[in-house]
Design a protein around this motif. Structure first.
Motif, PDB file in Angstrom:
ATOM      1  N   GLY B  11       0.874  -1.179   0.000  1.00  0.00           N
ATOM      2  CA  GLY B  11       0.000   0.000   0.000  1.00  0.00           C
ATOM      3  C   GLY B  11       0.908   1.225   0.000  1.00  0.00           C
ATOM      4  O   GLY B  11       2.143   1.100  -0.024  1.00  0.00           O
ATOM      5  N   GLY B  13       1.656   3.192   2.378  1.00  0.00           N
ATOM      6  CA  GLY B  13       2.524   3.205   3.549  1.00  0.00           C
ATOM      7  C   GLY B  13       3.719   2.284   3.351  1.00  0.00           C
ATOM      8  O   GLY B  13       4.876   2.665   3.588  1.00  0.00           O
ATOM      9  N   SER B  34      -1.491  -9.132  -3.470  1.00  0.00           N
ATOM     10  CA  SER B  34      -2.285  -9.030  -4.697  1.00  0.00           C
ATOM     11  C   SER B  34      -1.359  -8.867  -5.905  1.00  0.00           C
ATOM     12  O   SER B  34      -0.138  -8.850  -5.774  1.00  0.00           O
ATOM     13  CB  SER B  34      -3.248  -7.849  -4.596  1.00  0.00           C
ATOM     14  OG  SER B  34      -2.534  -6.645  -4.653  1.00  0.00           O
ATOM     15  N   ALA B  41      -5.190   2.620  -2.808  1.00  0.00           N
ATOM     16  CA  ALA B  41      -4.844   3.781  -3.641  1.00  0.00           C
ATOM     17  C   ALA B  41      -4.344   3.307  -5.010  1.00  0.00           C
ATOM     18  O   ALA B  41      -3.667   4.038  -5.724  1.00  0.00           O
ATOM     19  CB  ALA B  41      -3.788   4.633  -2.948  1.00  0.00           C
ATOM     20  N   ASN B 280       0.080  -3.946   6.686  1.00  0.00           N
ATOM     21  CA  ASN B 280      -1.298  -4.442   6.730  1.00  0.00           C
ATOM     22  C   ASN B 280      -1.945  -3.991   8.034  1.00  0.00           C
ATOM     23  O   ASN B 280      -1.288  -3.395   8.887  1.00  0.00           O
ATOM     24  CB  ASN B 280      -1.317  -5.977   6.595  1.00  0.00           C
ATOM     25  CG  ASN B 280      -0.461  -6.648   7.623  1.00  0.00           C
ATOM     26  OD1 ASN B 280       0.562  -6.096   8.028  1.00  0.00           O
ATOM     27  ND2 ASN B 280      -0.842  -7.819   8.069  1.00  0.00           N
ATOM     28  N   CYS B 312     -17.493   1.477   2.505  1.00  0.00           N
ATOM     29  CA  CYS B 312     -18.329   1.967   1.406  1.00  0.00           C
ATOM     30  C   CYS B 312     -18.364   0.979   0.249  1.00  0.00           C
ATOM     31  O   CYS B 312     -17.584   0.026   0.201  1.00  0.00           O
ATOM     32  CB  CYS B 312     -17.824   3.320   0.926  1.00  0.00           C
ATOM     33  SG  CYS B 312     -16.177   3.260   0.306  1.00  0.00           S
ATOM     34  N   LEU B 435      -8.015  -7.040  -0.166  1.00  0.00           N
ATOM     35  CA  LEU B 435      -6.902  -6.255   0.379  1.00  0.00           C
ATOM     36  C   LEU B 435      -6.681  -6.502   1.867  1.00  0.00           C
ATOM     37  O   LEU B 435      -5.895  -5.796   2.506  1.00  0.00           O
ATOM     38  CB  LEU B 435      -7.159  -4.757   0.150  1.00  0.00           C
ATOM     39  CG  LEU B 435      -7.263  -4.314  -1.319  1.00  0.00           C
ATOM     40  CD1 LEU B 435      -7.675  -2.862  -1.410  1.00  0.00           C
ATOM     41  CD2 LEU B 435      -5.935  -4.522  -2.033  1.00  0.00           C
ATOM     42  N   MET B 437      -8.532  -5.693   4.274  1.00  0.00           N
ATOM     43  CA  MET B 437      -8.930  -4.522   5.076  1.00  0.00           C
ATOM     44  C   MET B 437     -10.114  -4.962   5.922  1.00  0.00           C
ATOM     45  O   MET B 437     -11.203  -5.136   5.382  1.00  0.00           O
ATOM     46  CB  MET B 437      -9.430  -3.391   4.172  1.00  0.00           C
ATOM     47  CG  MET B 437      -8.390  -2.720   3.353  1.00  0.00           C
ATOM     48  SD  MET B 437      -9.176  -1.847   1.972  1.00  0.00           S
ATOM     49  CE  MET B 437     -10.183  -0.617   2.788  1.00  0.00           C
TER      50      MET B 437
HETATM   51  C1  LIG Z   1     -13.229   3.835  -1.466  1.00  0.00           C
HETATM   52  C2  LIG Z   1     -12.096   4.561  -0.811  1.00  0.00           C
HETATM   53  C3  LIG Z   1     -11.882   5.901  -1.099  1.00  0.00           C
HETATM   54  C4  LIG Z   1     -10.819   6.583  -0.515  1.00  0.00           C
HETATM   55  N1  LIG Z   1     -10.588   7.893  -0.863  1.00  0.00           N
HETATM   56  C5  LIG Z   1      -9.480   8.509  -0.414  1.00  0.00           C
HETATM   57  C6  LIG Z   1      -9.097   9.768  -0.925  1.00  0.00           C
HETATM   58  O1  LIG Z   1      -9.740  10.301  -1.815  1.00  0.00           O
HETATM   59  N2  LIG Z   1      -7.976  10.367  -0.429  1.00  0.00           N
HETATM   60  C7  LIG Z   1      -7.217   9.771   0.514  1.00  0.00           C
HETATM   61  O2  LIG Z   1      -6.211  10.346   0.929  1.00  0.00           O
HETATM   62  N3  LIG Z   1      -7.537   8.552   1.006  1.00  0.00           N
HETATM   63  C8  LIG Z   1      -8.637   7.902   0.548  1.00  0.00           C
HETATM   64  N4  LIG Z   1      -8.936   6.638   0.997  1.00  0.00           N
HETATM   65  C9  LIG Z   1      -8.126   6.037   2.043  1.00  0.00           C
HETATM   66  C10 LIG Z   1      -6.759   5.615   1.531  1.00  0.00           C
HETATM   67  O3  LIG Z   1      -6.881   5.023   0.273  1.00  0.00           O
HETATM   68  C11 LIG Z   1      -6.143   4.622   2.487  1.00  0.00           C
HETATM   69  O4  LIG Z   1      -6.238   5.090   3.814  1.00  0.00           O
HETATM   70  C12 LIG Z   1      -4.664   4.422   2.193  1.00  0.00           C
HETATM   71  O5  LIG Z   1      -4.443   4.223   0.833  1.00  0.00           O
HETATM   72  C13 LIG Z   1      -4.211   3.214   2.996  1.00  0.00           C
HETATM   73  O6  LIG Z   1      -2.886   2.927   2.696  1.00  0.00           O
HETATM   74  P1  LIG Z   1      -2.099   1.795   3.481  1.00  0.00           P
HETATM   75  O7  LIG Z   1      -0.667   2.138   3.363  1.00  0.00           O
HETATM   76  O8  LIG Z   1      -2.658   1.623   4.829  1.00  0.00           O
HETATM   77  O9  LIG Z   1      -2.303   0.480   2.655  1.00  0.00           O
HETATM   78  P2  LIG Z   1      -3.544  -0.312   2.008  1.00  0.00           P
HETATM   79  O10 LIG Z   1      -4.060   0.481   0.860  1.00  0.00           O
HETATM   80  O11 LIG Z   1      -4.493  -0.773   3.053  1.00  0.00           O
HETATM   81  O12 LIG Z   1      -2.745  -1.520   1.449  1.00  0.00           O
HETATM   82  C14 LIG Z   1      -2.215  -2.545   2.245  1.00  0.00           C
HETATM   83  C15 LIG Z   1      -1.584  -3.541   1.317  1.00  0.00           C
HETATM   84  O13 LIG Z   1      -1.110  -4.640   2.075  1.00  0.00           O
HETATM   85  C16 LIG Z   1      -1.421  -5.826   1.387  1.00  0.00           C
HETATM   86  N5  LIG Z   1      -1.491  -6.922   2.369  1.00  0.00           N
HETATM   87  C17 LIG Z   1      -2.368  -7.071   3.397  1.00  0.00           C
HETATM   88  N6  LIG Z   1      -2.131  -8.216   4.047  1.00  0.00           N
HETATM   89  C18 LIG Z   1      -1.079  -8.798   3.432  1.00  0.00           C
HETATM   90  C19 LIG Z   1      -0.374 -10.016   3.641  1.00  0.00           C
HETATM   91  N7  LIG Z   1      -0.699 -10.874   4.611  1.00  0.00           N
HETATM   92  N8  LIG Z   1       0.673 -10.299   2.814  1.00  0.00           N
HETATM   93  C20 LIG Z   1       1.034  -9.458   1.813  1.00  0.00           C
HETATM   94  N9  LIG Z   1       0.388  -8.313   1.562  1.00  0.00           N
HETATM   95  C21 LIG Z   1      -0.649  -7.989   2.365  1.00  0.00           C
HETATM   96  C22 LIG Z   1      -2.767  -5.550   0.738  1.00  0.00           C
HETATM   97  O14 LIG Z   1      -3.005  -6.403  -0.374  1.00  0.00           O
HETATM   98  C23 LIG Z   1      -2.588  -4.101   0.313  1.00  0.00           C
HETATM   99  O15 LIG Z   1      -2.057  -3.982  -0.984  1.00  0.00           O
HETATM  100  C24 LIG Z   1      -9.984   5.928   0.413  1.00  0.00           C
HETATM  101  C25 LIG Z   1     -10.179   4.570   0.695  1.00  0.00           C
HETATM  102  C26 LIG Z   1     -11.219   3.882   0.083  1.00  0.00           C
HETATM  103  C27 LIG Z   1     -11.402   2.411   0.364  1.00  0.00           C
END
Ligand SMILES: Cc1cc2nc3c(=O)[nH]c(=O)nc-3n(C[C@H](O)[C@H](O)[C@H](O)COP(=O)(O)OP(=O)(O)OC[C@H]3O[C@@H](n4cnc5c(N)ncnc54)[C@H](O)[C@@H]3O)c2cc1C
Lengths: 149, 525
Positions: B11, B13, B34, B41, B280, B312, B435, B437
């Motif tokens: 992701g 992060g 995936s 994002a 994650n 959502c 994902l 989540m």
């Molecule tokens: C519909 C929607 C609209 C949004 N709109 C906005 C917006 O407009 N602006 C904004 O700033 N934010 C928005 N957000 C929020 C934002 O997208 C998320 O908060 C942010 O992208 C989360 O990033 P993350 O680093 O936590 O990783 P995530 O996006 O949660 O990704 C985590 C990754 O870890 C992987 N993973 C999980 N478990 C494992 C495992 N066991 N082994 C290997 N890989 C694994 C997953 O496959 C995923 O790719 C939105 C979210 C959604 C769902």
């Protein structure tokens, strides 16, 4: 409750709480055993009234926060009454000194609880803050555990 | 050890953390379950239409500039940002009015003045009085790792003026709306920022006005779709020598004597590393991958106590025409009181209401190459309960999708229904399955005050040594910039640990201030 009534009620609760704490601190000077016993009976009586009204408030309330307040009052008072009766009976059987200490502790607890109730009642009666504050209060029990994560 | 650092999840992060670690000289491996990077994002393509999985607005663009600066690279070489101007087209659901808001505060005040001049004056007054203070506080807060109380104190030490913002933290957003704004349109417009922050106005803190202020610094969209951003960071990671493996789910964290030693993949392969970064969800990480028996009971209780941020449904539509849009994003506007009731119906009662489409986003409006010639890609986003009352998402999702299209046709784009040539939907259940989540919660844990900063899972694990957490479920929390900042912070701490364990603390690692402070100094000096 209207905010004005709630403020007056909260003030009375807080004053009552302070008075009880004062009595608790100086309860060594309360005088005879019968005075002790009367105060003790009064406290148990107040608790019983709160239990009944808490249960009624809980039943009639359709808002989450009132339900929680009602349930809280119900549980705290039930707990206090059970404790008071248990320790009261035990310590009365054991010694006059323990009886006095118990009364002092109970007064302090009641006083503190009343002041806290006053604060909570006041905040929850403020229309603008009520839902927000309730949401915070609801999460308070978890704060320590979340901090540990 | 196979690697210096392993990152679970690609992701925003995880990618940011991985790239900074690689830039710091650590041999780094990112493992993603995936087939694509970016998580929520990211983007995908189907039948020639490109869609954003979830996130579709870039707020706080300085987070990304700062990331690439830290990597020693130029952001423009990896991803191009296109500015959204106007930022939104608002559609007044009950009053039938439509208007756009520009990216300047003065411009938005002019729009508000058309409805109520007093509201416009108050808007500017609030933004000028509180905006810079909130910005300063947030910049420091979002870039200071959290774990213990002293970390919270550090935020105020770095930015004493943040203390002035404290009373606003304890003030409900709805109170500000009631005190300053009269017209239903202004109140609806401003309550949008509360909803974007994931809470209704009555539960949101007044601090969220920050979002309104900071969005007026400009919001952006990457050329090539939202996924171009994570792809850009992944490319930078590769250029810096990092390894990325897609379709490689991690099953377990290897813990030995209280220390993370690496991971076990779903196929049973073990890969070892000196430090581990998890992107994650923290609850999945600790309870499933580390194991309940390896962490204190208090931590289990804490993890189980978190409430989820909203979830959502996203409908992805391919259209055989280019609708006449005035902005990439259309937002449905209703009174804050109604927003409260609506959110209660959806999230407390579990009602699945296709009428709750609140945001429409068209990627091809910003970048026409994201749809076939003369056609358009469109996403409809609706609030939706994680577990609908009276059925499962698999049972109701196709009817729900049709309901969303009917709603969009009635409220946002009349005639849309007859032009849909491709349609599909992602429900909270799909987000959870694809994902990982939990509950499909868009920002992982809720953003209430008592789930933030030290009350969110710590960036440096407090129960497993050598384990670092980034992404939506940790500090500073959900959103793309929040995840990027968390990735940058944990990479700095992890590099510091790698350096000190190697016995050679670098000048960078031993500095009190660290890589994050360039950003904060600018604001809080
Ligand atoms: C519909 C929607 C609209 C949004 N709109 C906005 C917006 O407009 N602006 C904004 O700033 N934010 C928005 N957000 C929020 C934002 O997208 C998320 O908060 C942010 O992208 C989360 O990033 P993350 O680093 O936590 O990783 P995530 O996006 O949660 O990704 C985590 C990754 O870890 C992987 N993973 C999980 N478990 C494992 C495992 N066991 N082994 C290997 N890989 C694994 C997953 O496959 C995923 O790719 C939105 C979210 C959604 C769902």
């Amino acid at each position: 409750m209207r905010p004005r009534t709630a403020s007056i009620f909260s003030l009375l609760l807080a004053l009552g709480g302070l008075a009880l704490i004062g009595m608790g601190v100086s309860s060594g000077r309360l005088g005879s055993d019968s005075a002790h016993f009367l105060v003790f009976l009064a406290l148990v009586g107040i608790s019983l009234v709160l239990i009944v009204s808490g249960a009624a408030a809980r039943r009639g309330a359709d808002d989450d926060y009132r339900k929680v307040l009602g349930t809280g009052a119900f549980l705290v008072c039930s707990g206090l009454v059970a404790l008071a009766i248990f320790f009261g009976t035990m310590s009365a059987l054991i010694s006059r000194y323990a009886w006095g200490v118990l009364l002092a502790v109970m007064l302090l607890l009641y006083g503190t609880a009343m002041i806290m109730a006053a604060a909570v009642n006041f905040i929850l009666s403020q229309k603008d803050y009520r839902v927000f504050a309730f949401d915070l209060f609801r999460q308070v029990p978890w704060v320590y555990y979340r901090y540990r994560t | 050890m196979d690697y210096d650092a392993i990152v679970i999840g690609a992701g925003m992060g995880g990618l940011s953390a991985g790239a900074c670690l690689a830039a710091g000289g650590a041999r780094t491996l990112i493992l993603e379950q995936s087939g694509a990077v970016g998580g929520c994002a990211g983007s995908f393509e189907n039948s020639g239409f490109h869609f954003d999985v979830g996130a579709c607005i870039i707020q706080v663009p300085r987070a990304h500039d700062r990331l690439f600066e830290t990597l020693g690279l130029r952001r423009e070489d990896y991803v191009t940002f296109l500015q959204n101007d106007p930022t939104y087209e608002f559609v007044d659901i009950l009053g039938g009015r439509r208007f756009t808001t520009p990216s300047s505060l003065e411009g938005t005040a002019e729009v508000i003045a058309r409805f109520d001049p007093d509201d416009a004056r108050n808007f500017l007054l609030l933004m000028r009085r509180y905006g810079p203070r909130f910005d300063a506080f947030n910049d420091v807060m979002m870039t200071t790792p959290q774990g213990r109380l002293r970390d919270m104190a550090k935020v105020f030490r770095k930015c004493p003026s943040g203390l002035l913002a404290l009373p606003d933290v304890l003030k409900p957003y709805s109170k500000v709306l009631d005190d300053y704004f009269r017209h239903p349109v202004t109140r609806g417009l401003l309550s949008t920022y509360s909803a974007i922050g994931g809470l209704p106005p009555s539960l949101q803190t007044a601090m969220m006005l920050w979002l309104c202020h900071t969005e007026h610094d400009g919001t952006y969209y990457p050329a090539g779709g939202m996924g171009a951003l994570p792809r850009g960071v992944a490319k930078a990671f590769g250029d810096l020598g990092g390894d990325l493996r897609l379709e490689t789910p991690v099953r377990r964290v290897l813990v030995e004597k209280g220390r993370a030693r690496g991971v076990e993949l779903a196929d049973g392969t073990a890969i070892t590393s000196r430090v581990l970064v998890a992107n994650n969800n923290a609850r999945n990480l600790y309870l499933e991958m580390v194991g309940r028996d390896r962490i204190p009971r208090a931590v289990v209780k804490g993890l189980e106590s978190y409430e989820w941020s909203p979830s959502c449904c996203v409908a992805y539509l391919g259209l055989d025409y280019r609708p006449e849009l005035r902005a990439q994003h259309m937002v449905g506007l209703i009174d804050p009181g109604l927003t409260d009731l609506y959110l209660k119906d959806v999230y407390t009662k579990g009602l699945a209401l296709p009428q709750s489409v609140g945001l429409v986003s068209s990627p091809s409006y910003m970048d026409p190459s994201l749809a076939p010639e003369g056609q358009a890609s469109l996403a409809l986003i609706a609030m939706a309960p994680p577990h609908p009352a009276g059925g499962t998402w698999s049972e109701i999702k196709w009817d729900f999708l049709d309901g969303m299209i009917t709603t969009a046709d009635a409220m946002f784009l009349p005639g849309l229904k007859d032009h849909v040539v491709f349609k599909t939907i992602a429900t909270p259940e799909d987000f959870e399955r694809r994902l990982s989540m939990p509950n499909g919660s868009i920002y992982a844990f809720s953003f209430s005050i008592l789930s933030q900063m030290v009350f969110r899972p710590a960036n440096r694990s407090r129960c497993v040594d050598g384990l670092y957490l980034c992404g939506a479920s940790t500090h500073p929390g959900g959103s793309v910039p929040g995840s990027v900042f968390s990735g940058m912070m944990v990479s700095e701490m992890a590099l510091e640990e790698l350096d000190s364990r190697a016995g050679s603390r670098s000048a960078r690692a031993s500095s009190e201030t660290g890589v994050m402070d360039g950003l904060t100094d600018r604001r809080c000096a």
